[in-house]
Write an enzyme that holds these catalytic residues in place. Structure first.
Site, short mmCIF file in Angstrom:
data_model
loop_
_atom_site.label_atom_id
_atom_site.label_comp_id
_atom_site.label_asym_id
_atom_site.label_seq_id
_atom_site.Cartn_x
_atom_site.Cartn_y
_atom_site.Cartn_z
N LYS A 261 -26.46 -5.01 38.80
CA LYS A 261 -25.09 -5.00 39.81
C LYS A 261 -24.78 -6.04 40.48
O LYS A 261 -23.48 -6.57 40.53
CB LYS A 261 -25.69 -4.01 41.08
CG LYS A 261 -24.68 -3.45 41.87
CD LYS A 261 -24.54 -4.42 43.25
CE LYS A 261 -23.64 -4.07 44.10
NZ LYS A 261 -23.51 -5.07 45.42
N ASP A 277 -9.41 -4.03 33.22
CA ASP A 277 -9.94 -3.04 33.61
C ASP A 277 -11.36 -2.79 33.78
O ASP A 277 -12.19 -3.13 33.03
CB ASP A 277 -9.54 -2.14 32.26
CG ASP A 277 -10.08 -0.56 32.49
OD1 ASP A 277 -10.88 -0.30 33.36
OD2 ASP A 277 -9.55 0.18 32.03
N HIS A 374 -27.20 -12.86 53.96
CA HIS A 374 -26.43 -11.83 54.14
C HIS A 374 -26.00 -11.93 55.72
O HIS A 374 -24.92 -11.53 55.94
CB HIS A 374 -27.00 -10.63 53.92
CG HIS A 374 -26.82 -10.33 52.58
ND1 HIS A 374 -27.12 -9.06 51.75
CD2 HIS A 374 -26.05 -11.04 51.46
CE1 HIS A 374 -26.82 -8.97 50.37
NE2 HIS A 374 -25.86 -10.10 50.23
C1 MEV Z 1 -26.03 -7.08 46.09
O1 MEV Z 1 -24.95 -7.06 46.29
C2 MEV Z 1 -26.56 -7.71 45.00
C3 MEV Z 1 -27.95 -8.12 44.83
O2 MEV Z 1 -28.79 -7.04 45.08
C4 MEV Z 1 -28.53 -8.31 43.53
C5 MEV Z 1 -30.06 -8.71 43.08
O3 MEV Z 1 -30.82 -7.86 43.88
O4 MEV Z 1 -30.37 -9.30 41.93
C6 MEV Z 1 -28.48 -9.13 45.56
#
Ligand code: MEV
Length: 421
Positions: A261, A277, A374
């Site tokens: 992700k 896309d 964050h």
């Molecule tokens: C957050 O959008 C993405 C992360 O969780 C990716 C990861 O854990 O490697 C920080």
């Protein structure tokens, strides 16, 4: 008339406020979809500092998640100071399929497939002419037998080079012509038995799984050149923790999903910014991540002879001509910002961004933890919501250096600061 909104007039004004000032531009945007009532704005950012194959890039990114663009550019800067990101195109082949049912003996179908193939090529000549001139076209056609899994089921699996276009329309048009040509070939073959002349075309469609349209992006440097990390972590500890973190994403699908992700945070943002896309790219990437039967990390890391190496290998079927790439005004600008790249160059840039994003995320995870960065961004957003002045923001930031950031915590502290002054 029933309305779903509590205050339809306010909503109407809001929807209208997101319309494009320029009517022609709005028409273009509306043309991309149906039943449009407004536009949905997303932040458009740029990540500077990328050096990919010795060329500098400023990468356009469309993403709504804070920290992503900052993380990408900071990782890009880290690697810019260590030789940049190197990439390699592993392949550019795309796949399309005609799924059909045929009732004869399978060896009879295989026996006439050479002639069928000739007919398919001949009947699609007008469709492939321009692509052939550009150096692409159909690069292979094979017949696959699925009758042991489903009665009478076969597939024509074709592969294509689509040059700088993603190629979906090109491939699908050819596949539909293949189906027509197959039908005609069988009907027009007098030596065939009655049942052999009939074919049921189930469907014709490209495959979004393109394991042979793949790019590799890599960074490496001697461990001691990695430098020091937060918390006075030395480069050896960092490299070993990082390598273990990537291994965990190979072993455990729960971690692999989050790890990947993070890669797609970068990849999707560039895919979106360039009018490609992202659903196709994601679907393909996840299938590729599970190609040996278990979902695993798309990136890899090793430490050999004192060298830290981190790389990503991912299929990316993207284009720089056709589709939205030149129609969407911002996609066009993104491509311009990247120096109007070929599809292959864009594959390199996207993979490099995915790798940088992944490096930044795993680096945070194995050093400070992800929340620090964050929360800094979260704090910035909350301060913006409360229209904090520069002085107020400084006071709040200082206070929250060692205090957990929460919306109510920031609000209450800001109230106190404002009362005091
Ligand atoms: C957050 O959008 C993405 C992360 O969780 C990716 C990861 O854990 O490697 C920080």
């Amino acid at each position: 008339m029933e309305t779903f909104f509590k205050n339809p007039e306010t909503v109407m004004r809001e929807l209208v406020s997101y319309w494009h000032d320029n009517e022609d531009q709005q028409k273009i945007l509306d043309g991309f979809s149906e039943n449009t009532i407004s536009n949905f704005p997303m932040p458009y950012g740029v990540a500077p500092n990328f050096v990919i194959d010795n060329r500098p890039y400023c990468v356009p990114m469309v993403i709504e998640e804070s920290s992503v663009v900052a993380a990408a550019s900071s990782a890009a800067k880290f690697w810019m100071q260590r030789g940049g990101i190197k990439t390699e195109i592993v392949g550019v082949k795309k796949i399309g399929q005609v799924h059909f049912k045929w009732k004869g003996e399978s060896n009879r179908l295989f026996g006439m497939f050479d002639r069928i193939q000739e007919r398919l090529i001949q009947d699609t000549a007008s469709l492939t002419e321009k692509m052939n001139q550009r150096g692409g076209g159909i690069v292979g056609i094979e017949l696959l037998d699925f009758t042991d899994l489903e009665e009478n089921l076969y597939q024509i699996k074709a592969s294509f080079h689509t040059c700088d276009s993603m190629g979906a329309n090109f491939i699908n048009s050819i596949l539909e012509q293949f189906a027509e040509s197959l039908k005609s070939f069988l009907i027009e073959s007098p030596s065939l038995k009655e049942e052999e002349r009939d074919v049921l075309i189930v469907m014709c469609i490209l495959s979004n799984f393109t394991p042979e349209c793949t790019v590799r992006a890599e960074v490496s440097c001697p461990i001691d050149e990695l430098g020091m990390f937060p918390g006075k972590m030395d480069s050896k500890t960092f490299a070993e923790k990082f390598e273990t973190a990537v291994k965990i994403a190979h072993i455990d699908p729960y971690r692999a999903t989050t790890h990947n992700k993070g890669i797609f945070n970068g990849i999707d943002a560039v895919v979106l910014a360039t009018g490609n896309d992202f659903r196709a790219v994601e679907a393909c990437g996840h299938t590729y991540a599970a190609r040996d039967g278990q979902y695993r990390s798309l990136s890899h890391c090793d430490i050999k002879h004192g060298i830290f190496r981190f790389w990503l290998e991912i299929p990316l079927a993207v284009g720089t001509v056709g589709g939205l790439t030149k129609l969407h005004p911002m996609a066009r600008r993104s491509l311009e910002l990247l120096g109007n790249p070929s599809a292959e160059e864009l594959m390199r840039v996207i993979a490099a961004t995915g790798l940088a994003q992944n490096f930044a995320a795993v680096k945070s995870l194995v050093t400070t933890g992800i929340q620090k960065g964050h929360m800094k961004m979260h704090l910035k957003n909350i301060l913006a919501q409360f229209n904090a002045t520069k002085e107020e923001a400084e006071k709040v930031k200082k206070h929250f250096e060692n205090v957990v950031v929460s919306y109510s915590g920031v609000r209450d502290f800001l109230d106190k600061v404002r009362l005091e002054s």
